[in-house]
Design an enzyme around this catalytic site. Sequence first.
Site, PDB file in Angstrom:
ATOM      1  N   GLY A 258     -57.962  41.022  26.977  1.00 24.34           N
ATOM      2  CA  GLY A 258     -58.190  42.235  28.098  1.00 24.34           C
ATOM      3  C   GLY A 258     -57.818  41.670  29.613  1.00 24.34           C
ATOM      4  CB  CYS A 259     -57.687  38.858  31.869  1.00 22.59           C
ATOM      5  SG  CYS A 259     -60.185  38.983  31.399  1.00 22.59           S
ATOM      6  CB  THR A 260     -53.410  38.845  29.083  1.00 22.95           C
ATOM      7  OG1 THR A 260     -53.823  37.569  29.033  1.00 22.95           O
ATOM      8  CG2 THR A 260     -51.636  39.322  28.836  1.00 22.95           C
TER       9      THR A 260
END
Length: 190
Positions: free
Chosen positions: A77-79
Site C-alpha cells: 500500500g505504501c508503494t
Amino acid sequence: MHHTPALSSTRHVALAALAACALIAGPAQAALAVGAATPDFTLDAAVGGKAFRFTLSEALRQGPVVLYFYPKSFTSGCTVEAHQFSEATPKFKALGATVVGVSNDSLATQQRFSVEACRGQFAVAADEGGKVIKQFDAGFTLAPSVADRISYVIEPPGRVLAVHASMDPDGHVGAAMAAVQAWQARQGKR
C-alpha cells in the site's frame, strides 16, 4: 480430531498475533484538526537517494506542504501511495506545494525508497522513534510510533488546511490536490 499440545499452543500464539495485528492496524484519528497550528520539525530525509535535512518551516516559506504519513516503506500500500504521489508531484510543484512523506523507517531505507518508489520526485523523511508521528497524532492507537496513513495539507505559516485519514492509499493524492488547488484559488483572489 485430536490436537497435540504443541500444535494447540502454536495455534493460540498465531491467533494472538493475528488479534494483536488487527488491534494495531486499527486507524488512529488525526488529532490535528483543520485550522490547528502544526508543530515545526526537522528530520533526515532523502530525495532521489540523496540525504538532506527537511525542516517544515523552511518548506512552508515556499508555499503549502503536503505532509503524508505512511506505515512502512516498501510495503504494497505504501508503494502504491508513493507511486501516486510521484505522478502528481509535478502538478503539486506547479501549484507551489511541496510533498514530503514520513514513516519511522531508517534514513538508509528512505534513500532507497526515494529512488525506487518515489521515483526521485519528492522527499521521504526518516522519523525513527516516531517523534514527529506522535506530534501530529498520526500513529496507530496501540503503536503510536508507527504511522497510520494520514495526509495533511499545511498552509503557510503552519496551519492545517486539510486532513485525509484512510488506510486505503487511493484518495490521498486527490484530497490533497483539491485542498492545494482551493488554497491557490483563494490566494489569487487576495
